[in-house]
Write a protein that holds these residues in place. Structure first.
Motif, PDB file in Angstrom:
ATOM      1  N   ILE A  35      44.612  35.605  39.630  1.00 21.32           N
ATOM      2  CA  ILE A  35      45.832  34.832  39.334  1.00 21.32           C
ATOM      3  C   ILE A  35      45.901  34.509  37.840  1.00 21.32           C
ATOM      4  CG2 ILE A  35      46.979  32.608  39.750  1.00 21.32           C
ATOM      5  CD1 ILE A  35      46.056  32.887  42.700  1.00 21.32           C
ATOM      6  N   ALA A  36      44.760  34.119  37.271  1.00 20.43           N
ATOM      7  CA  ALA A  36      44.729  33.815  35.836  1.00 20.43           C
ATOM      8  C   ALA A  36      45.055  35.067  35.019  1.00 20.43           C
ATOM      9  CB  ALA A  36      43.364  33.265  35.453  1.00 20.43           C
ATOM     10  N   ALA A  37      44.516  36.215  35.450  1.00 15.61           N
ATOM     11  CA  ALA A  37      44.767  37.472  34.730  1.00 15.61           C
ATOM     12  C   ALA A  37      46.244  37.863  34.826  1.00 15.61           C
ATOM     13  CB  ALA A  37      43.884  38.583  35.293  1.00 15.61           C
ATOM     14  N   ALA A  38      46.846  37.599  35.975  1.00 14.80           N
ATOM     15  CA  ALA A  38      48.277  37.914  36.135  1.00 14.80           C
ATOM     16  C   ALA A  38      49.110  37.055  35.192  1.00 14.80           C
ATOM     17  CB  ALA A  38      48.698  37.677  37.585  1.00 14.80           C
ATOM     18  N   ARG A  39      48.755  35.772  35.104  1.00 16.09           N
ATOM     19  CA  ARG A  39      49.503  34.871  34.220  1.00 16.09           C
ATOM     20  C   ARG A  39      49.311  35.266  32.757  1.00 16.09           C
ATOM     21  NH1 ARG A  39      47.505  29.893  37.643  1.00 16.09           N
ATOM     22  NH2 ARG A  39      49.019  29.961  39.314  1.00 16.09           N
ATOM     23  N   ALA A  40      48.097  35.728  32.431  1.00 14.69           N
ATOM     24  CA  ALA A  40      47.817  36.112  31.048  1.00 14.69           C
ATOM     25  C   ALA A  40      48.237  37.545  30.755  1.00 14.69           C
ATOM     26  CB  ALA A  40      46.328  35.946  30.780  1.00 14.69           C
ATOM     27  N   GLY A  41      48.589  38.288  31.781  1.00 16.97           N
ATOM     28  CA  GLY A  41      49.041  39.670  31.595  1.00 16.97           C
ATOM     29  C   GLY A  41      47.915  40.632  31.285  1.00 16.97           C
ATOM     30  N   ASN A  42      46.726  40.394  31.770  1.00 14.38           N
ATOM     31  CA  ASN A  42      45.642  41.359  31.525  1.00 14.38           C
ATOM     32  C   ASN A  42      44.923  41.787  32.813  1.00 14.38           C
ATOM     33  OD1 ASN A  42      44.255  39.041  31.935  1.00 14.38           O
ATOM     34  ND2 ASN A  42      43.275  38.953  29.934  1.00 14.38           N
ATOM     35  N   LEU A  43      45.718  42.175  33.781  1.00 14.48           N
ATOM     36  CA  LEU A  43      45.149  42.674  35.034  1.00 14.48           C
ATOM     37  C   LEU A  43      44.528  44.053  34.814  1.00 14.48           C
ATOM     38  CD1 LEU A  43      48.026  41.636  37.444  1.00 14.48           C
ATOM     39  CD2 LEU A  43      45.656  40.941  37.715  1.00 14.48           C
ATOM     40  N   PRO A  44      43.529  44.421  35.626  1.00 17.45           N
ATOM     41  CA  PRO A  44      42.947  45.766  35.487  1.00 17.45           C
ATOM     42  C   PRO A  44      43.881  46.826  36.079  1.00 17.45           C
ATOM     43  CG  PRO A  44      41.996  44.654  37.346  1.00 17.45           C
ATOM     44  CD  PRO A  44      42.922  43.663  36.716  1.00 17.45           C
ATOM     45  N   ASP A  45      43.448  48.081  36.049  1.00 16.65           N
ATOM     46  CA  ASP A  45      44.306  49.161  36.565  1.00 16.65           C
ATOM     47  C   ASP A  45      44.519  49.018  38.074  1.00 16.65           C
ATOM     48  OD1 ASP A  45      44.345  50.485  34.016  1.00 16.65           O
ATOM     49  OD2 ASP A  45      42.250  51.005  34.421  1.00 16.65           O
ATOM     50  N   ILE A  46      43.444  48.663  38.779  1.00 14.08           N
ATOM     51  CA  ILE A  46      43.525  48.487  40.240  1.00 14.08           C
ATOM     52  C   ILE A  46      42.886  47.147  40.595  1.00 14.08           C
ATOM     53  CG2 ILE A  46      42.761  49.410  42.480  1.00 14.08           C
ATOM     54  CD1 ILE A  46      42.676  52.181  41.193  1.00 14.08           C
ATOM     55  N   PHE A  47      43.484  46.449  41.534  1.00 17.73           N
ATOM     56  CA  PHE A  47      42.929  45.158  41.949  1.00 17.73           C
ATOM     57  C   PHE A  47      43.354  44.859  43.382  1.00 17.73           C
ATOM     58  CE2 PHE A  47      46.968  42.900  41.614  1.00 17.73           C
ATOM     59  CZ  PHE A  47      47.673  43.692  40.712  1.00 17.73           C
TER      60      PHE A  47
ATOM     61  N   ALA B   5      53.925  38.836  47.244  1.00 20.40           N
ATOM     62  CA  ALA B   5      55.315  39.004  46.811  1.00 20.40           C
ATOM     63  C   ALA B   5      55.503  38.497  45.390  1.00 20.40           C
ATOM     64  CB  ALA B   5      56.239  38.254  47.767  1.00 20.40           C
ATOM     65  N   SER B   6      54.805  37.418  45.074  1.00 20.48           N
ATOM     66  CA  SER B   6      54.930  36.834  43.745  1.00 20.48           C
ATOM     67  C   SER B   6      54.428  37.797  42.660  1.00 20.48           C
ATOM     68  CB  SER B   6      54.121  35.539  43.717  1.00 20.48           C
ATOM     69  OG  SER B   6      54.661  34.667  42.811  1.00 20.48           O
ATOM     70  N   PHE B   7      53.339  38.482  42.961  1.00 23.87           N
ATOM     71  CA  PHE B   7      52.803  39.479  42.028  1.00 23.87           C
ATOM     72  C   PHE B   7      53.814  40.617  41.831  1.00 23.87           C
ATOM     73  CE2 PHE B   7      48.252  39.097  40.789  1.00 23.87           C
ATOM     74  CZ  PHE B   7      47.964  37.877  41.373  1.00 23.87           C
ATOM     75  N   ILE B   8      54.452  41.012  42.933  1.00 27.46           N
ATOM     76  CA  ILE B   8      55.430  42.112  42.831  1.00 27.46           C
ATOM     77  C   ILE B   8      56.624  41.668  41.991  1.00 27.46           C
ATOM     78  CG2 ILE B   8      56.972  43.661  44.130  1.00 27.46           C
ATOM     79  CD1 ILE B   8      55.018  43.312  46.538  1.00 27.46           C
ATOM     80  N   LYS B   9      57.108  40.452  42.275  1.00 26.25           N
ATOM     81  CA  LYS B   9      58.264  39.931  41.530  1.00 26.25           C
ATOM     82  C   LYS B   9      57.979  39.846  40.034  1.00 26.25           C
ATOM     83  CE  LYS B   9      60.584  36.990  44.868  1.00 26.25           C
ATOM     84  NZ  LYS B   9      60.704  35.606  45.310  1.00 26.25           N
ATOM     85  N   ALA B  10      56.732  39.510  39.703  1.00 28.28           N
ATOM     86  CA  ALA B  10      56.366  39.393  38.290  1.00 28.28           C
ATOM     87  C   ALA B  10      56.143  40.758  37.646  1.00 28.28           C
ATOM     88  CB  ALA B  10      55.109  38.549  38.171  1.00 28.28           C
ATOM     89  N   GLY B  11      56.296  41.818  38.435  1.00 21.94           N
ATOM     90  CA  GLY B  11      56.179  43.184  37.894  1.00 21.94           C
ATOM     91  C   GLY B  11      54.752  43.656  37.726  1.00 21.94           C
ATOM     92  N   HIS B  12      53.819  43.031  38.442  1.00 21.82           N
ATOM     93  CA  HIS B  12      52.408  43.417  38.277  1.00 21.82           C
ATOM     94  C   HIS B  12      51.985  44.544  39.221  1.00 21.82           C
ATOM     95  CE1 HIS B  12      51.707  40.208  35.534  1.00 21.82           C
ATOM     96  NE2 HIS B  12      51.936  39.255  36.419  1.00 21.82           N
ATOM     97  N   ILE B  13      52.788  44.798  40.268  1.00 19.59           N
ATOM     98  CA  ILE B  13      52.338  45.771  41.273  1.00 19.59           C
ATOM     99  C   ILE B  13      53.307  46.957  41.347  1.00 19.59           C
ATOM    100  CG2 ILE B  13      51.852  46.112  43.735  1.00 19.59           C
ATOM    101  CD1 ILE B  13      50.905  43.237  43.857  1.00 19.59           C
TER     102      ILE B  13
END
Lengths: 293, 441
Positions: free
Chosen positions: B85-97, B107-115
Motif C-alpha cells: 500500500i505504501a509503495a502504491a501511494r509512493a508510486g514505486n511498485l515492483p513489476d509483479i506483486f 479495485a482501488s489499485f486498479i482505479k489508481a492505474g497500478h494494475i
C-alpha cells in the motif's frame, strides 16, 4: 560579521535537524490531521467528509469506547500496582544493600526486552493448556490461585498484570535516579534531629521526590494508553475484551480505512494531551500551595 | 571559538559542501541504469514457504529466456500488505506483486492505474490462457460488467493456486476412540463425535485460530448459505433481508451450541491459526477448520499426521452447501512498469502445466490450472471435486460494509466467550447496518 550573516550561520547549524524534524514529525502530523477529514484508502480514493469520522467515533462507535475503557483499566493498574512496586524496589536498591548493582541490572532487563517477545513468552507460560504457571502454583502450594488466565473474567486483569510486570523496570530506573538526587546531608540532619525512618521518608524522601512522581504519572498514562505490541502478542484483543485504541487504529489502517484511523489517532492524542495536561496542572497547583509535587 | 570563526571564514564549509555535491553527483552517475538492455523482473511476495520454489523457478526461467526474475520476500503478510500500500501511494511498485485484502482494495489499485488489465493476453488465441484456469479460481480475480466498484469488466490478476476452506479430521484420534473413519455429515453429528473423542481421549474436540476473526466469518458464511441459500444471504448484504431474520439467528445459534457443547480448545479466541495448526498437528484436537494451505503446514509440522478433509457438516441436511474458496494467491502486473510485457510472459510461463506441477510438488498447494490432476496426491485430488461449490466475497455482486463485518466478527468471538447471545448479536448487526445504509443514502 553582519547580523544577517550571523543569523544565517546560526540557522545553518539547526537546518539539518529542522529538515529531519519537518519530514518525519511536522509533515506526518499535519497530514494525519488532513486525512482525518477524508474517507477512503488513500490509494485511489479520498472523499472529503468533514467531521464525519470524528462524529462516528465519538457518538456511534461503542467498540472505541470499550477500547478506551480497556486502556484506562490497564493504565490505572500500571499507575498503582506497577509504580508502587517500582518505588518500593527503588527505595530498597537505593540503600546500601548487598548486590544492589545486580538488582539494578535485573530490574532493568524487562524494559529492554521486546514487547512482542514478552507477550509471546507470557502467553506460553499462562495459557491454560498445559499451563506452566498454573502447574508451578500447584507445586508451591498455591493451587487455589490457579485459573484460566485468558477466560472472559480474567483476560483484562492478566493483560494489566503482564503490562505492569514488563513496565515496572523503567519506573524503577526513574525513581532510583530521583532518589539519588536527594542530598545525603538532609538525611544526616534528620538523623541528628532524632527522626525515625518513617518520619524521614515522609518529610524528606517523599516531598523531594514529588516532581519525579508527577513525571512518572504522565509517562505512565501516555505510555500505557498507547500500549500495543505486547497486548497483540498476548491476547490478540480477545474478542474486544482487551482491545486497546492503538489496536483499533492499526486494524482500521490495515483495512484501508485511512481517514477513520487518522481520526481515531487524533482523538486518542487529544485525550492523552488533556489527561497529561490535567496531571501537570494539578501537580503545579499542589506545588504552589504546599510546596510539593 | 576564534578558531571556529576563522574556520568558517576560510570557507572550509563551502569547500565541504562542494565536496558533498561532487560525491552525490558521482554516486548518482554510478547508480544510473547500465546501458546494457538486460531485462529484470522484480516480484514482491509474502510467501515464506514458497521462497525456495520460487527461486528455483526464477533460475529455470533465466536459463530458458535470459531474463532475470527476482523474488523479494516481505513477511509476515501484515507487513507485506502495508509495504504494498505504501509503495502504491509512493508510486514505486515492483513489476509483479500480490494484494492481500478485500476486493475493494483490489479495485482501488486498479482505479489508481497500478494494475494492468490482462484481457488482451487472457483472451488472445481463442481464450487460450483464460481457458487453462479453473473457472471458480479465475472468477476471484475478475470484475464483472457493471460491478459496484466502477471497474471496467475484465481480468486483472493471474491466479497461482486454488485455496479451499475445509473441515479437517484427525484419523489417528478417530481410530483411538474407536469411531468409524467417516467424517460427520451434519452439525449434530459433528458435535456428537467431537464430544465423544474429547471424553474418551481427553483432547480438544475442535481447534482453530479464532483470534483471526476472518476464520469465524468464513465458517459463519458457509453455514449461513447452507441454512438460507446463497440468494437470501446476498439479499441480506443488499439490505433486503434483515440480520434479525430467524435464519440468521439460527446461524449465530450454531456458535452458541458449539460453545455450550464444550468441544472447543481452551482459549480459542486468543489463538491464532498458526498455533491452532500446531495443536492439530500434535494430535491434540479431533477437528479443525482451515485452508488447503494446511497440507503443506502439517507436512512441515508433523509428517506422520494422519488426517483428511471433509465438507462443512450441514446445519440444514436437505439444503446444498457452498464452500469458501477460489484463487488463493494471485499476482498482478504493474501497469506503470517498463517491463510489463515481460512480466506477463513470465506469469504465462509460471501457470504452464510443468511449473504448476513443480509448485504442487514443492508447496502442496492446489493448482490454479487444469491438467495437473494426475500429479496430485489422492487427498488433494478429492478437494478438486468440490470446485463447483465454491463461493468467495470477490465473486459476489455486493460486499458487506467493513464496519458491519467488524461487528459480526467480534460478535461471533463474543458468543464463543459467552458474553453475547445470538439474538442480541443479530439486532446489534442490524442496527449498525441500518445506520450505515441511512448514512450512505
Amino acid at each position: 560579521m553582519s547580523n544577517a550573516a550571523d543569523k544565517t550561520k546560526n540557522f545553518s547549524f539547526i537546518l539539518p535537524a529542522l529538515i529531519i524534524f519537518s519530514i518525519f514529525w511536522i509533515y506526518p502530523f499535519f497530514y494525519t490531521i488532513f486525512l482525518s477529514f477524508f474517507k477512503g484508502d488513500a490509494i485511489s480514493n479520498l472523499e472529503f467528509v468533514g467531521f464525519l469520522n470524528f462524529k462516528e467515533i465519538l457518538f456511534n462507535d461503542k467498540a472505541w469506547w470499550r477500547s478506551i475503557y480497556n486502556a484506562a483499566f490497564i493504565t490505572f493498574f500500571a499507575l498503582t500496582f506497577q509504580n508502587i512496586l517500582a518505588f518500593c524496589l527503588a527505595l530498597g536498591v537505593d540503600k546500601s544493600i548487598r548486590a544492589k548493582n545486580f538488582y539494578r541490572v535485573v530490574f532493568f532487563i524487562l524494559p529492554i526486552l521486546s514487547e512482542i517477545i514478552v507477550g509471546l513468552l507470557m502467553r506460553e507460560i499462562l495459557i491454560s493448556d498445559p499451563g506452566i504457571f498454573n502447574q508451578w502454583l500447584k507445586k508451591v502450594g498455591l493451587g487455589f490461585l490457579a485459573r484460566d488466565w485468558f477466560s472472559k473474567e480474567n483476560v483484562l486483569l492478566t493483560t494489566a498484570i503482564v503490562h505492569s510486570w514488563k513496565g515496572f523496570g523503567w519506573a524503577f530506573v526513574i525513581f532510583l535516579a530521583g532518589l539519588q538526587t536527594i542530598p545525603e546531608q538532609l538525611y544526616e540532619a534528620a538523623r541528628i534531629d532524632g527522626a525515625n525512618a518513617f518520619r524521614t521518608f515522609l518529610s524528606i524522601t517523599l516531598p523531594l521526590l514529588m516532581p519525579v512522581v508527577a513525571l512518572i504519572i504522565i509517562l505512565t498514562i501516555s505510555g500505557t494508553m498507547q500500549a500495543f505490541a505486547m497486548i497483540l502478542a498476548l491476547t490478540r484483543g480477545a474478542g474486544g475484551l482487551t482491545e486497546v485504541p492503538t489496536m483499533r487504529i492499526y486494524n482500521h489502517l490495515r483495512l484501508g480505512q485511512v481517514g477513520f484511523s487518522c481520526a481515531e489517532g487524533l482523538i486518542l492524542g487529544v485525550i492523552l494531551v488533556f489527561v497529561s495536561g490535567t496531571v501537570g496542572l494539578i501537580s503545579k497547583k499542589i506545588r504552589e500551595r504546599w510546596g510539593v509535587l | 571559538m576564534l578558531y571556529f570563526n576563522s574556520f568558517i571564514k576560510e570557507g572550509v564549509i563551502m569547500s565541504f559542501l562542494k565536496l558533498i555535491l561532487v560525491l552525490i553527483l558521482s554516486f548518482y552517475g554510478c547508480t544510473t541504469k547500465p546501458s546494457t538492455k538486460e531485462k529484470k523482473i522484480v516480484i514482491w511476495h509474502w510467501m515464506n514457504d514458497r521462497e525456495e520454489a520460487f527461486n528455483e523457478l526464477a533460475n529455470r526461467y533465466r536459463e530458458k529466456t535470459g531474463i532475470t526474475v527476482v523474488f523479494k520476500l516481505f513477511s509476515p503478510p501484515d507487513i507485506y500488505s502495508q509495504k504494498i500500500i505504501a509503495a502504491a501511494r509512493a508510486g514505486n511498485l515492483p513489476d509483479i506483486f500480490g494484494i492481500l485484502g478485500e476486493k475493494k482494495t483490489f479495485a482501488s489499485f486498479i482505479k489508481a492505474g497500478h494494475i494492468l488489465s490482462l484481457n488482451n493476453y487472457m483472451y488472445e488465441n481463442s481464450n487460450n490462457w483464460f481457458n487453462k484456469f479453473y473457472p471458480q479460481t479465475i472468477k476471484v480475480v475478475m470484475f464483472e460488467k457493471n460491478n459496484i466498484y466502477g471497474i471496467e469488466e475484465g481480468i486483472y490478476a493471474v491466479p497461482l493456486d486454488t485455496t479451499i476452506m475445509q473441515f479437517i479430521y484427525n484419523k489417528t484420534l478417530f481410530k483411538k476412540a474407536g469411531i468409524d473413519l467417516n467424517p460427520p455429515q451434519t452439525f449434530e453429528e459433528f458435535i456428537e463425535v467431537s464430544k465423544n473423542i474429547k471424553e474418551k481421549l481427553n483432547v480438544a474436540g475442535f481447534a482453530s485460530g479464532w483470534a483471526e476473526s476472518w476464520l469465524l466469518n468464513c465458517l459463519a458464511t458457509e453455514w449461513a448459505i447452507n441454512i438460507m441459500g446463497e440468494e437470501k444471504f446476498l439479499k441480506t448484504i443488499e439490505s433486503k433481508i434483515p440480520y434479525t431474520d430467524p435464519d440468521w439467528i439460527k446461524v449465530f445459534e450454531l456458535f452458541e451450541k458449539i460453545r455450550d457443547s464444550g468441544i472447543l480448545m481452551p482459549n480459542i479466541i486468543t489463538t491464532i491459526n498458526k498455533e491452532a495448526e500446531d495443536i492439530f498437528s500434535k494430535n491434540k484436537a479431533a477437528f479443525s477448520f482451515n485452508g488447503t494451505w494446511a497440507i503443506n503446514v502439517y507436512k512441515q509440522l508433523s509428517s506422520d499426521l494422519d488426517y483428511d478433509f471433509f465438507s462443512l457438516p450441514k446445519a440444514e441436511p436437505k439444503n446444498p452447501i457452498k464452500i469458501w474458496g477460489g484463487a488463493g494467491t494471485y499476482f498482478m502486473v504493474n501497469a506503470k512498469s517498463e517491463n510489463k510485457e515481460e512480466a506477463v510472459k513470465f506469469l504465462k510461463w509460471l501457470t504452464e502445466e510443468e511449473q504448476q506441477i513443480f509448485l504442487i510438488e514443492k508447496t502442496n498447494n492446489l493448482p490454479a490450472v487444469r491438467g495437473c490432476e494426475d500429479k496430485l496426491p489422492e487427498k488433494m485430488k478429492k478437494l478438486l471435486f468440490n470446485l463447483e461449490n465454491l463461493t468467495h466475497p470477490n465473486i459476489w455482486k455486493y460486499n458487506e460494509d467493513s464496519r458491519v463485518i467488524e461487528i459480526i466478527n467480534t460478535g461471533l468471538q463474543q458468543i464463543i466467550l459467552g458474553i453475547k447471545d445470538a439474538k442480541s448479536l443479530a439486532s446489534e448487526i442490524q442496527k449498525e447496518k441500518e445506520r450505515i445504509t441511512l448514512k450512505n443514502e
